[in-house]
Design a protein around this motif. Structure first.
Motif, PDB file in Angstrom:
ATOM      1  N   ILE A 127       0.836  -1.204   0.000  1.00 53.88           N
ATOM      2  CA  ILE A 127       0.000   0.000   0.000  1.00 53.88           C
ATOM      3  C   ILE A 127       0.870   1.254   0.000  1.00 53.88           C
ATOM      4  O   ILE A 127       0.574   2.215  -0.719  1.00 53.88           O
ATOM      5  CB  ILE A 127      -0.985  -0.028   1.180  1.00 53.88           C
ATOM      6  CG1 ILE A 127      -2.032  -1.121   0.915  1.00 53.88           C
ATOM      7  CG2 ILE A 127      -1.637   1.326   1.386  1.00 53.88           C
ATOM      8  CD1 ILE A 127      -2.990  -1.371   2.047  1.00 53.88           C
ATOM      9  N   HIS A 128       1.954   1.250   0.752  1.00 51.64           N
ATOM     10  CA  HIS A 128       2.879   2.390   0.715  1.00 51.64           C
ATOM     11  C   HIS A 128       3.440   2.574  -0.694  1.00 51.64           C
ATOM     12  O   HIS A 128       3.581   3.717  -1.163  1.00 51.64           O
ATOM     13  CB  HIS A 128       4.008   2.220   1.726  1.00 51.64           C
ATOM     14  CG  HIS A 128       3.612   2.561   3.123  1.00 51.64           C
ATOM     15  ND1 HIS A 128       3.282   3.831   3.511  1.00 51.64           N
ATOM     16  CD2 HIS A 128       3.478   1.781   4.230  1.00 51.64           C
ATOM     17  CE1 HIS A 128       2.968   3.831   4.790  1.00 51.64           C
ATOM     18  NE2 HIS A 128       3.071   2.599   5.249  1.00 51.64           N
ATOM     19  N   ARG A 129       3.746   1.482  -1.361  1.00 53.35           N
ATOM     20  CA  ARG A 129       4.233   1.559  -2.741  1.00 53.35           C
ATOM     21  C   ARG A 129       3.160   2.160  -3.657  1.00 53.35           C
ATOM     22  O   ARG A 129       3.457   2.961  -4.537  1.00 53.35           O
ATOM     23  CB  ARG A 129       4.654   0.161  -3.213  1.00 53.35           C
ATOM     24  CG  ARG A 129       5.465   0.170  -4.472  1.00 53.35           C
ATOM     25  CD  ARG A 129       6.073  -1.189  -4.794  1.00 53.35           C
ATOM     26  NE  ARG A 129       5.070  -2.238  -4.895  1.00 53.35           N
ATOM     27  CZ  ARG A 129       5.113  -3.404  -4.250  1.00 53.35           C
ATOM     28  NH1 ARG A 129       6.119  -3.670  -3.434  1.00 53.35           N
ATOM     29  NH2 ARG A 129       4.182  -4.297  -4.415  1.00 53.35           N
ATOM     30  N   GLY A 130       1.908   1.798  -3.418  1.00 56.00           N
ATOM     31  CA  GLY A 130       0.810   2.373  -4.195  1.00 56.00           C
ATOM     32  C   GLY A 130       0.675   3.868  -3.968  1.00 56.00           C
ATOM     33  O   GLY A 130       0.428   4.629  -4.911  1.00 56.00           O
ATOM     34  N   ILE A 131       0.830   4.295  -2.710  1.00 50.90           N
ATOM     35  CA  ILE A 131       0.758   5.735  -2.400  1.00 50.90           C
ATOM     36  C   ILE A 131       1.887   6.479  -3.107  1.00 50.90           C
ATOM     37  O   ILE A 131       1.665   7.516  -3.744  1.00 50.90           O
ATOM     38  CB  ILE A 131       0.820   5.972  -0.874  1.00 50.90           C
ATOM     39  CG1 ILE A 131      -0.452   5.446  -0.204  1.00 50.90           C
ATOM     40  CG2 ILE A 131       1.028   7.448  -0.569  1.00 50.90           C
ATOM     41  CD1 ILE A 131      -0.395   5.414   1.312  1.00 50.90           C
ATOM     42  N   GLU A 132       3.103   5.929  -3.006  1.00 50.76           N
ATOM     43  CA  GLU A 132       4.244   6.571  -3.666  1.00 50.76           C
ATOM     44  C   GLU A 132       4.049   6.630  -5.174  1.00 50.76           C
ATOM     45  O   GLU A 132       4.337   7.650  -5.800  1.00 50.76           O
ATOM     46  CB  GLU A 132       5.534   5.822  -3.340  1.00 50.76           C
ATOM     47  CG  GLU A 132       5.984   5.979  -1.910  1.00 50.76           C
ATOM     48  CD  GLU A 132       7.103   5.020  -1.529  1.00 50.76           C
ATOM     49  OE1 GLU A 132       7.697   4.384  -2.432  1.00 50.76           O
ATOM     50  OE2 GLU A 132       7.373   4.894  -0.330  1.00 50.76           O
ATOM     51  N   GLY A 133       3.555   5.553  -5.754  1.00 50.68           N
ATOM     52  CA  GLY A 133       3.320   5.521  -7.197  1.00 50.68           C
ATOM     53  C   GLY A 133       2.272   6.525  -7.637  1.00 50.68           C
ATOM     54  O   GLY A 133       2.429   7.212  -8.639  1.00 50.68           O
ATOM     55  N   ALA A 134       1.212   6.638  -6.866  1.00 51.68           N
ATOM     56  CA  ALA A 134       0.141   7.582  -7.217  1.00 51.68           C
ATOM     57  C   ALA A 134       0.599   9.024  -7.055  1.00 51.68           C
ATOM     58  O   ALA A 134       0.273   9.876  -7.876  1.00 51.68           O
ATOM     59  CB  ALA A 134      -1.090   7.326  -6.345  1.00 51.68           C
TER      60      ALA A 134
END
Length: 195
Positions: A127-134
């Motif tokens: 989820i942290h990776r998703g936040i960073e990607g977004a």
């Protein structure tokens, strides 16, 4: 000319006052009605645990703009052909991107969400990776503030922790449910959770 200057200054003062008094618009997301109440429904006003926790931190100055259930999030994959969309990234990573996109599109200032760990510790990093990607994709961080919570083992663990039970992070889901029952707190009962 004098009247025009007065109109402009009056309008500027009005806008300045509105900015100072503006409520922060929050978009909620969670696994179901325990987390978000019925805020995901048309004219839903019943609070969930997430809103109750936010009220404990900041009792005023914000309003719930809307909510989405985690399972209803549109999977967002940027710059991917439609036939390859499912093969790029983890579902939770795509869900976070979809959540941030939806909240930004709806005019939210803050996104607050809960995602149970459910004994999948890698879920937090995904989820942290998703936040960073977004945020890197669209500059979302400049527009949205993000509040992310990861209850361990699930939401019931947090409810127990708020009831002064120790070591809830290490409990199994079943033990958390039995501990709630021992304290006469009904399983998945929003009213008892938020009181």
């Amino acid at each position: 000319a004098r009247r025009e200057v007065w109109k402009r200054s009056w309008w500027a003062a009005l806008l300045r006052g509105r900015r100072e008094m503006a409520l922060v618009k929050v978009w909620l997301c969670g696994g179901g009605s325990c987390e978000i109440g019925n805020r995901d429904q048309w004219e839903g006003r019943r609070s969930g645990v997430l809103e109750a926790l936010l009220l404990r931190v900041a009792p005023e100055g914000w309003t719930v703009l809307g909510a989405t259930r985690w399972s209803s999030l549109r999977k967002y994959v940027a710059k991917a052909p439609l036939d390859k969309a499912d093969k790029r990234g983890h579902a939770d990573e795509k869900n976070v991107k979809g959540l941030l996109y939806e909240a930004r599109r709806r005019g939210a200032d803050v996104v607050a969400f809960l995602r149970d760990v459910d004994n999948h510790e890698e879920r937090v990093q995904i989820i942290h990776r998703g936040i960073e990607g977004a945020t890197s994709l669209s500059g979302t961080q400049a527009v949205l503030q993000i509040i992310a919570g990861f209850p361990r083992p699930n939401l019931e663990g947090w409810i127990l922790a708020l009831s002064k039970v120790n070591d809830t992070d290490d409990m199994s889901r079943d033990r958390a449910k039995s501990e709630l029952a021992a304290r006469e707190i009904s399983d998945r009962n929003v009213e008892e959770y938020v009181s």
